[in-house]
Enzyme design. Structure first.
Site, short mmCIF file in Angstrom:
data_model
loop_
_atom_site.label_atom_id
_atom_site.label_comp_id
_atom_site.label_asym_id
_atom_site.label_seq_id
_atom_site.Cartn_x
_atom_site.Cartn_y
_atom_site.Cartn_z
N SER A 107 0.83 -1.21 0.00
CA SER A 107 0.00 0.00 0.00
C SER A 107 0.86 1.25 0.00
CB SER A 107 -0.87 0.00 1.26
OG SER A 107 -1.47 1.28 1.43
N TYR A 129 -3.20 5.22 -5.07
CA TYR A 129 -4.54 5.78 -5.27
C TYR A 129 -4.42 6.95 -6.25
CZ TYR A 129 -6.17 3.24 -1.12
OH TYR A 129 -6.51 2.27 -0.22
N THR A 155 -5.79 1.46 -7.08
CA THR A 155 -7.06 1.18 -6.40
C THR A 155 -8.01 2.34 -6.66
OG1 THR A 155 -5.87 -0.03 -4.70
CG2 THR A 155 -8.11 0.63 -4.17
N LYS A 253 -7.79 -2.13 -9.26
CA LYS A 253 -8.43 -2.83 -8.15
C LYS A 253 -9.69 -2.07 -7.73
CE LYS A 253 -7.32 -4.12 -3.35
NZ LYS A 253 -7.83 -3.03 -2.52
N HIS A 277 -13.15 -3.45 -1.69
CA HIS A 277 -12.23 -2.92 -0.68
C HIS A 277 -12.46 -3.60 0.68
CE1 HIS A 277 -9.48 0.73 -0.80
NE2 HIS A 277 -9.27 0.27 0.41
N ILE A 311 -11.89 -13.81 1.58
CA ILE A 311 -11.16 -15.10 1.51
C ILE A 311 -10.62 -15.43 2.91
CG2 ILE A 311 -9.13 -16.27 0.56
CD1 ILE A 311 -11.10 -15.77 -1.67
C1 FMN Z 1 -7.03 -2.45 7.54
C2 FMN Z 1 -7.15 -2.43 6.05
C3 FMN Z 1 -6.42 -1.50 5.31
C4 FMN Z 1 -6.52 -1.48 3.91
N1 FMN Z 1 -5.76 -0.60 3.20
C5 FMN Z 1 -5.79 -0.64 1.83
C6 FMN Z 1 -4.92 0.19 1.07
O1 FMN Z 1 -4.15 0.97 1.61
N2 FMN Z 1 -5.00 0.08 -0.29
C7 FMN Z 1 -5.84 -0.79 -0.93
O2 FMN Z 1 -5.87 -0.87 -2.16
N3 FMN Z 1 -6.67 -1.60 -0.21
C8 FMN Z 1 -6.65 -1.55 1.14
N4 FMN Z 1 -7.44 -2.40 1.85
C9 FMN Z 1 -8.28 -3.37 1.14
C10 FMN Z 1 -7.52 -4.68 0.86
O3 FMN Z 1 -6.49 -4.51 -0.08
C11 FMN Z 1 -8.47 -5.76 0.31
O4 FMN Z 1 -9.18 -5.22 -0.77
C12 FMN Z 1 -9.43 -6.28 1.35
O5 FMN Z 1 -8.84 -6.34 2.64
C13 FMN Z 1 -9.93 -7.66 0.94
O6 FMN Z 1 -10.86 -8.16 1.84
P1 FMN Z 1 -10.48 -9.19 3.01
O7 FMN Z 1 -9.88 -8.37 4.10
O8 FMN Z 1 -11.80 -9.78 3.37
O9 FMN Z 1 -9.49 -10.18 2.45
C14 FMN Z 1 -7.37 -2.42 3.25
C15 FMN Z 1 -8.08 -3.36 4.01
C16 FMN Z 1 -7.98 -3.38 5.38
C17 FMN Z 1 -8.74 -4.42 6.16
#
Ligand code: FMN
Length: 393
Positions: A107, A129, A155, A253, A277, A311
């Site tokens: 990230s 982003y 994203t 994404k 997300h 997942i």
């Molecule tokens: C705490 C947290 C922080 C996240 N930060 C980002 C991020 O900085 N950039 C991004 O593209 N997605 C971010 N996501 C989304 C994840 O990349 C991903 O899409 C998501 O966690 C998938 O779902 P899951 O947690 O059920 O596997 C974040 C998710 C969580 C839980």
């Protein structure tokens, strides 16, 4: 109790015990009522399997290729801003991904510099982003390229939703003395987490080093977030421009709709991830596993289609592959592992998913994960959500 855990659910229980409540709740995240968060998990439970009982081989091949890289299992690390979970943060995650033969998604809000992460896993995808002006975006991509990243994830889905019915944690701007005194009771209730940081000699610094201006200090997480909020969202022409700034594999994404998936193809993306997300964004967006079949049908022959969201076991990976994903990405699953046991905990999660996928492929009577087909899963009537089909360009 041994350090090894046998399911992601157990990793989550250990993470909850180990992390200060506000850090745990920042990882749990979700938005608004949690409709998308809940659906992401529940939807996998609605799908069944249709097993053969003979005819497969004694070994199974779980490998695949994603964005030009061969990976040992079809599970990638999805980018997350992992502030304050573990002192080694994304470096530990990157090492674990390298040890298990897969790609690290980093990230732009991560707590570790991209150079340290690519040193731990040269097969890193840098996530960005649409944020700041074009010069800043190009500079960040140039830094990622110089650090050796092998691809980019842009994203696109974010709504700045800032409420959730189960409460949002208070996160300080930085851990100064005032904040430390305020959070001391939480930290003291979690002595093992505190000891990990004490051993590392550092407090969580809550900054985003990959978003620093050239020669400048790393901005605080919130200063960076504010910059992002001030940036008007991109048009599809902007997305195509961003893609053209990276000479290599590029993933979009956050796609839910068929028309957006087709636009991603037109913008020149190498891959998309069908994603909401992790339910942290626009609440009410259906689980990606419901939206996947229509998207994979429409663009799966032109672009690599991945999925992330919900997942938690190898069987979930198998279901996503059967319904058209080339691979999946995981978020919370590895964050729980990281919190529970650092790098070894992330490796443990990848092993749990690998073992579960392997036994599912065996149970279905197949010899390779890439042979999974829609016919291998039982999809109840009304399960899928074909979004944006009629509006497709
Ligand atoms: C705490 C947290 C922080 C996240 N930060 C980002 C991020 O900085 N950039 C991004 O593209 N997605 C971010 N996501 C989304 C994840 O990349 C991903 O899409 C998501 O966690 C998938 O779902 P899951 O947690 O059920 O596997 C974040 C998710 C969580 C839980």
């Amino acid at each position: 109790m041994g350090a090894w855990f046998e399911t992601v659910a157990e990793a989550q229980r250990r993470a909850k015990k180990r992390l200060p409540p506000s850090v745990y709740s920042a990882l749990l995240a979700g938005s608004e009522k949690g409709l998308s968060y809940d659906d992401n998990l529940a939807a996998f439970g609605l799908l069944g399997f249709a097993p053969h009982v003979a005819g497969s081989s004694g070994t199974r091949d779980l490998s695949t290729t994603v964005m030009g890289q061969t990976i040992d299992l079809p599970v990638l690390i999805s980018p997350t801003g992992v502030q304050a979970v573990h002192p080694d943060g994304e470096v530990a995650v990157a090492r674990a991904a390298a040890a298990r033969g897969t790609l690290m998604g980093l990230s732009s809000f991560a707590s570790k510099p991209v150079e340290e992460v690519t040193a731990a896993n040269p097969r890193t995808l840098y996530q960005t982003y649409w944020m700041g002006d074009r010069d800043a975006m190009v500079r960040r991509l140039e830094r990622a390229r110089a650090a050796g990243c092998v691809g980019v994830i842009a994203t696109l889905d974010w709504s700045f939703a800032n409420g959730r019915d189960w409460g949002s944690p208070t996160i300080p701007e930085k851990l100064d003395l005032k904040a430390m005194l305020r959070f001391a009771p939480e930290g003291l209730r979690r002595p093992r987490w505190l000891a990990d940081f004490a051993r590392s000699g550092k407090l969580p610094d809550l900054t985003a080093p990959n978003l620093a201006a050239p020669g400048g200090p790393a901005p605080t997480f919130f200063a960076a977030y504010y910059e992002w909020m001030q940036t008007p969202p991109p048009s599809w022409d902007d997305v195509a421009w961003l893609r053209a700034q990276w000479d290599g594999p590029f993933m979009l994404k956050g796609i839910s709709r068929v028309d957006d998936a087709k636009r991603a193809v037109q913008a020149g993306a190498t891959a998309i991830s069908v994603s909401n997300h992790g339910g942290n964004n626009l609440d009410g967006t259906p689980a990606p596993i419901r939206a996947l079949p229509a998207v994979a049908d429409a663009v799966g022959h032109e672009i690599e289609v991945l999925l992330d969201g919900g997942i938690r076991r190898g069987g979930d990976v198998a279901k996503a592959l059967a319904l058209g994903a080339r691979a999946v990405m995981i978020g919370r699953a590895y964050l729980w592992g990281l919190a529970a046991n650092g790098q070894a905990g992330v490796e443990n999660v990848l092993d749990v998913l690998r073992g579960g996928l392997d036994s599912t492929v065996l149970g279905l009577g197949l010899s390779a994960a890439r042979d999974l087909r829609p016919d291998d899963v039982l999809v109840p009537p009304g399960f899928t959500r074909a979004l944006g089909v009629d509006a497709a360009p």
